[in-house]
Motif scaffolding. Sequence first.
Motif, PDB file in Angstrom:
ATOM      1  N   PHE A  34      -2.968  28.283 -39.567  1.00 54.27           N
ATOM      2  CA  PHE A  34      -1.882  28.302 -40.527  1.00 54.27           C
ATOM      3  C   PHE A  34      -2.479  28.202 -41.926  1.00 54.27           C
ATOM      4  CE2 PHE A  34       2.087  27.521 -38.087  1.00 54.27           C
ATOM      5  CZ  PHE A  34       1.550  27.365 -36.832  1.00 54.27           C
ATOM      6  N   ARG A  35      -1.661  28.522 -42.909  1.00 52.13           N
ATOM      7  CA  ARG A  35      -2.074  28.286 -44.292  1.00 52.13           C
ATOM      8  C   ARG A  35      -0.865  27.849 -45.113  1.00 52.13           C
ATOM      9  NH1 ARG A  35      -3.492  34.460 -46.334  1.00 52.13           N
ATOM     10  NH2 ARG A  35      -1.336  35.243 -46.465  1.00 52.13           N
ATOM     11  N   GLN A  36      -1.167  27.113 -46.158  1.00 49.24           N
ATOM     12  CA  GLN A  36      -0.120  26.676 -47.074  1.00 49.24           C
ATOM     13  C   GLN A  36      -0.641  26.764 -48.497  1.00 49.24           C
ATOM     14  OE1 GLN A  36       1.513  22.760 -46.304  1.00 49.24           O
ATOM     15  NE2 GLN A  36       3.410  23.317 -47.346  1.00 49.24           N
ATOM     16  N   ALA A  37       0.031  27.585 -49.273  1.00 55.35           N
ATOM     17  CA  ALA A  37      -0.297  27.729 -50.688  1.00 55.35           C
ATOM     18  C   ALA A  37       0.598  26.793 -51.493  1.00 55.35           C
ATOM     19  CB  ALA A  37      -0.095  29.171 -51.116  1.00 55.35           C
ATOM     20  N   PRO A  38       0.197  26.424 -52.696  1.00 57.61           N
ATOM     21  CA  PRO A  38       1.011  25.527 -53.519  1.00 57.61           C
ATOM     22  C   PRO A  38       2.421  26.068 -53.719  1.00 57.61           C
ATOM     23  CG  PRO A  38      -1.168  25.769 -54.468  1.00 57.61           C
ATOM     24  CD  PRO A  38      -1.084  26.753 -53.340  1.00 57.61           C
ATOM     25  N   GLY A  39       3.393  25.223 -53.443  1.00 63.52           N
ATOM     26  CA  GLY A  39       4.774  25.604 -53.638  1.00 63.52           C
ATOM     27  C   GLY A  39       5.355  26.492 -52.552  1.00 63.52           C
ATOM     28  N   PRO A  77      -6.705  37.399 -53.811  1.00 62.67           N
ATOM     29  CA  PRO A  77      -6.309  36.139 -54.460  1.00 62.67           C
ATOM     30  C   PRO A  77      -5.109  35.480 -53.790  1.00 62.67           C
ATOM     31  CG  PRO A  77      -6.877  37.757 -56.111  1.00 62.67           C
ATOM     32  CD  PRO A  77      -6.903  38.481 -54.789  1.00 62.67           C
ATOM     33  N   GLU A  78      -4.207  36.268 -53.247  1.00 59.13           N
ATOM     34  CA  GLU A  78      -3.032  35.698 -52.587  1.00 59.13           C
ATOM     35  C   GLU A  78      -3.347  35.039 -51.253  1.00 59.13           C
ATOM     36  OE1 GLU A  78      -3.383  38.809 -53.796  1.00 59.13           O
ATOM     37  OE2 GLU A  78      -2.359  40.285 -52.530  1.00 59.13           O
ATOM     38  N   ASP A  79      -4.587  35.150 -50.795  1.00 61.80           N
ATOM     39  CA  ASP A  79      -4.994  34.423 -49.582  1.00 61.80           C
ATOM     40  C   ASP A  79      -5.382  32.981 -49.909  1.00 61.80           C
ATOM     41  OD1 ASP A  79      -6.660  37.419 -48.540  1.00 61.80           O
ATOM     42  OD2 ASP A  79      -4.754  36.627 -47.775  1.00 61.80           O
ATOM     43  N   THR A  80      -5.416  32.643 -51.181  1.00 61.21           N
ATOM     44  CA  THR A  80      -5.758  31.280 -51.585  1.00 61.21           C
ATOM     45  C   THR A  80      -4.749  30.287 -51.025  1.00 61.21           C
ATOM     46  OG1 THR A  80      -6.858  31.997 -53.612  1.00 61.21           O
ATOM     47  CG2 THR A  80      -6.023  29.741 -53.564  1.00 61.21           C
ATOM     48  N   ALA A  81      -5.263  29.304 -50.301  1.00 61.15           N
ATOM     49  CA  ALA A  81      -4.398  28.317 -49.653  1.00 61.15           C
ATOM     50  C   ALA A  81      -5.272  27.282 -48.947  1.00 61.15           C
ATOM     51  CB  ALA A  81      -3.480  28.985 -48.629  1.00 61.15           C
ATOM     52  N   GLY A  87      -7.289  20.435 -42.539  1.00 61.59           N
ATOM     53  CA  GLY A  87      -7.209  21.535 -43.495  1.00 61.59           C
ATOM     54  C   GLY A  87      -8.500  21.768 -44.249  1.00 61.59           C
ATOM     55  N   THR A  88      -8.705  23.009 -44.648  1.00 60.96           N
ATOM     56  CA  THR A  88      -9.859  23.377 -45.459  1.00 60.96           C
ATOM     57  C   THR A  88      -9.394  24.350 -46.539  1.00 60.96           C
ATOM     58  OG1 THR A  88     -12.144  24.210 -45.402  1.00 60.96           O
ATOM     59  CG2 THR A  88     -10.567  25.284 -43.928  1.00 60.96           C
ATOM     60  N   GLN A  89      -9.863  24.138 -47.739  1.00 62.89           N
ATOM     61  CA  GLN A  89      -9.402  24.937 -48.879  1.00 62.89           C
ATOM     62  C   GLN A  89     -10.131  26.268 -48.934  1.00 62.89           C
ATOM     63  OE1 GLN A  89      -6.995  24.184 -51.431  1.00 62.89           O
ATOM     64  NE2 GLN A  89      -7.350  26.349 -51.926  1.00 62.89           N
ATOM     65  N   VAL A  90      -9.368  27.322 -49.110  1.00 63.15           N
ATOM     66  CA  VAL A  90      -9.921  28.655 -49.363  1.00 63.15           C
ATOM     67  C   VAL A  90      -9.382  29.116 -50.712  1.00 63.15           C
ATOM     68  CG1 VAL A  90      -9.930  31.066 -48.651  1.00 63.15           C
ATOM     69  CG2 VAL A  90     -10.167  29.252 -46.937  1.00 63.15           C
ATOM     70  N   THR A  91     -10.290  29.454 -51.607  1.00 59.61           N
ATOM     71  CA  THR A  91      -9.911  29.937 -52.931  1.00 59.61           C
ATOM     72  C   THR A  91     -10.546  31.294 -53.161  1.00 59.61           C
ATOM     73  OG1 THR A  91      -9.798  27.664 -53.772  1.00 59.61           O
ATOM     74  CG2 THR A  91      -9.900  29.445 -55.394  1.00 59.61           C
ATOM     75  N   VAL A  92      -9.712  32.271 -53.476  1.00 61.89           N
ATOM     76  CA  VAL A  92     -10.181  33.634 -53.725  1.00 61.89           C
ATOM     77  C   VAL A  92      -9.952  33.941 -55.199  1.00 61.89           C
ATOM     78  CG1 VAL A  92     -10.048  36.047 -53.046  1.00 61.89           C
ATOM     79  CG2 VAL A  92      -9.550  34.249 -51.374  1.00 61.89           C
ATOM     80  N   SER A  93     -11.020  34.212 -55.899  1.00 57.94           N
ATOM     81  CA  SER A  93     -10.917  34.504 -57.329  1.00 57.94           C
ATOM     82  C   SER A  93     -10.827  36.008 -57.554  1.00 57.94           C
ATOM     83  CB  SER A  93     -12.128  33.945 -58.070  1.00 57.94           C
ATOM     84  OG  SER A  93     -13.317  34.567 -57.617  1.00 57.94           O
TER      85      SER A  93
END
Length: 120
Positions: A37-42, A88-92, A113-119
Amino acid sequence: QVQLVESGGGLVQAGGSLRLSCAASGRTFSSYAMGWFRQAPGKERELVAGSGYGGITAYYADSVKGRFTISRDNAKNTVYLQMDSLKPEDTAVYYCAAGRAGRYYEYDYWGQGTQVTVSS
């Protein structure tokens, strides 16, 4: 009780790849459904990829089809999420989950959970 520990998150540029791993405790790993699963801010938590009993059934969210691949190594009690062509929208925050019933859409246990950030 099943304990799940994720690893492999990090910062990557758009178009890059990451592979997440989730190590599970327990003797009946092969009979469990495993998912990511993933959860992005908001945003609400969403099922990105799921693998049912025996790994026969695989589910992918439309947003990741063709880019993400879920796989499992029952001998190592580990499930993976290979993420390619990241956007970038995969960031979560990505969470590993396990389900006793073996159905890819039902889960009982969660990792931290583990953070994934796509710049961009």
